[in-house]
Design an enzyme around this catalytic site. Structure first.
Site, PDB file in Angstrom:
ATOM      1  NE  ARG A 173      -1.428   4.466   9.278  1.00 22.76           N
ATOM      2  CZ  ARG A 173      -2.692   4.041   9.334  1.00 22.76           C
ATOM      3  NH1 ARG A 173      -3.269   3.588   8.238  1.00 22.76           N
ATOM      4  NH2 ARG A 173      -3.378   4.094  10.454  1.00 22.76           N
ATOM      5  CD  GLU A 184      -8.352  -1.960  11.019  1.00 24.26           C
ATOM      6  OE1 GLU A 184      -8.417  -2.693  10.016  1.00 24.26           O
ATOM      7  OE2 GLU A 184      -8.325  -0.715  10.940  1.00 24.26           O
ATOM      8  NE  ARG A 217      -1.943  -2.322  11.631  1.00 30.84           N
ATOM      9  CZ  ARG A 217      -2.749  -1.271  11.540  1.00 30.84           C
ATOM     10  NH1 ARG A 217      -3.879  -1.252  12.237  1.00 30.84           N
ATOM     11  NH2 ARG A 217      -2.438  -0.244  10.778  1.00 30.84           N
ATOM     12  CB  SER A 235     -11.270  -4.628   8.837  1.00 24.87           C
ATOM     13  OG  SER A 235     -12.441  -3.898   8.560  1.00 24.87           O
ATOM     14  NE  ARG A 242      -3.795  -2.249   2.294  1.00 29.56           N
ATOM     15  CZ  ARG A 242      -4.651  -2.577   3.251  1.00 29.56           C
ATOM     16  NH1 ARG A 242      -4.766  -1.798   4.321  1.00 29.56           N
ATOM     17  NH2 ARG A 242      -5.392  -3.665   3.144  1.00 29.56           N
TER      18      ARG A 242
END
Length: 425
Positions: free
Chosen positions: A276, A348, A390, A351, A261
């Protein structure tokens, strides 16, 4: 992708759905675009019908010896043929405009989604485990760097910001986490493991709605393809342009892949550490269901992702996202947030979303019902099961020891030579 027929039949309901996301009404504009398209179709059909009828009239006139009439009709046919390309181009432009406008509109939230403008309106569904309150808890990057096994400086030399080099036991821990998750989902949860392509075409990214709206968040190759931001893209598109038998539903697939990303909209956020990154690993869950199955499947998928955190004995909570915080394709989303002692907060880690037929329309993915005629669009669901990087962060922070070592969770030890701790080199 939305159905223009539904919008025409239910303009108020459509606009009310957009309003839940804080968006202005668009039904009347879309209907006007469709009216233009329909008008051009009708005009083109009328011209084609007249051309065909005139061609027959030429033969009739010639048969009667009326050469003048025949020439007059031939001239009319020539004018029609000359003008039709412009009419066809106008129709293509109108269809493209309608398609482009529809493609930019997010999915309509389900009726049971909490209303609100952003994450402040998210609702906690349940909390599992007690957050660990550690004296002088360190963040994951402090732990990893002190161990000598997490190197951001060298990664920056190689690739730039938002990359990391993991070494030794931390590289092994990342691999252990991914293997553990895939084994759990395939052996106990009924998912089929897939090794999908990591580079995909425009149509594939469009199918899961990464394109066109989120192009700047993606990595583009020099030959016009894309690095996947999540295995959801490849896995969901396994059924693109397909007509499935209802008996095969639900289809459940999983993949452990690198993800890429650009994080174009994340400037200044989580600049330190692994939260991130431009490149990260994730175990993805995707289900393809009938409309009647998708609600229950969403709850099931969420429980499958939760089981990863339960086996790792990591405290977490489940959040129902509000209408203003959901992703573009989602009708309803649960986020799993894991407790990070170093940050003294939940973050988070997964999801899980149900998208209804929104993606299926973009992919043209259908199934044949066992009863009744015709074909119906499938429903698609996707979820992180879970983000590997994560999870590594959560293990480091929740299992850190005062001496700087990290205890390895019991379920991961078989994947790590039965070691019990990660220690400095």
């Amino acid at each position: 992708m939305h159905d223009i027929k539904f919008i025409r039949d239910n303009p108020e309901a459509f606009d009310q759905g957009l309003a839940k996301r804080g968006l202005p009404a668009q039904a009347s504009g879309l209907i006007a675009l469709d009216d233009t398209r329909r008008g051009l179709i009708a005009r083109l059909q009328a011209l084609q019908e007249r051309r065909n009828a005139a061609s027959k009239e030429i033969g009739q006139a010639m048969g009667k010896g009326d050469k003048a009439k025949a020439e007059e009709i031939k001239a009319e046919v020539a004018r029609i043929k000359e003008g039709m390309p412009a009419e066809e181009d106008a129709l293509k432009a109108a269809e493209a405009k309608l398609h482009e406008t529809l493609a930019a509109i997010p999915n309509i939230p389900g009726d049971d989604v909490p209303l609100g403008p952003d994450e402040t309106a998210n609702v906690e569904v349940r909390r599992v485990g007690e957050p660990r309150r550690l004296n002088s808890a360190k963040q994951h990057f402090e732990i990893g760097e002190a161990l000598g096994l997490m190197d951001f400086e060298t990664a920056a030399k190689i690739s730039g910001a938002r990359f990391v080099v993991l070494k030794g036991q931390l590289a092994q821990l990342e691999r252990a986490l991914g293997s553990f998750m895939v084994d759990l989902h395939t052996r106990e949860h009924g998912y089929t493991e897939v090794a999908p392509p990591l580079i995909v075409r425009d149509e594939t990214m469009f199918g899961t709605a990464q394109l066109p709206k989120f192009a700047e968040d993606q990595f583009h190759t020099t030959d016009g393809r894309w690095l996947i931001p999540t295995a959801e893209v490849s896995l969901t598109n396994l059924v693109r342009e397909s007509l499935l038998e209802e008996d095969v539903l639900p289809l459940r697939v999983t993949a452990w892949t690198p993800c890429f990303r650009a994080e174009a909209g994340a400037a200044g956020r989580d600049t330190r550490g692994m939260i991130r990154q431009h490149q990260f690993a994730k175990v993805e869950l995707v289900s393809i269901t009938s409309p009647e199955q998708s609600g229950d499947e969403h709850e099931r998928m969420t429980r499958c992702a939760e089981e990863v955190l339960k086996r790792l004995d990591l405290p977490y909570r489940v959040m129902a996202l509000s209408t203003g915080d959901m992703g573009f394709s989602a009708r309803k989303t649960y986020d799993l947030e894991v407790w990070l002692p170093g940050q003294n907060t939940y973050r988070e880690i997964s999801s899980c979303s149900v998208c209804g037929e929104f993606q299926a329309r973009r992919m043209d993915a259908r199934f044949k019902p066992k009863e009744g005629k015709g074909a119906r669009f499938v429903h698609t669901l996707n979820g992180s099961g879970v983000a590997v990087g994560r999870a590594l962060i959560a293990v480091l922070e929740n299992y850190q020891n005062p001496d700087g070592s990290v205890t390895i969770p019991d379920v991961l030890r078989p994947y790590m030579n039965n070691d019990t701790t990660i220690k400095a080199k």
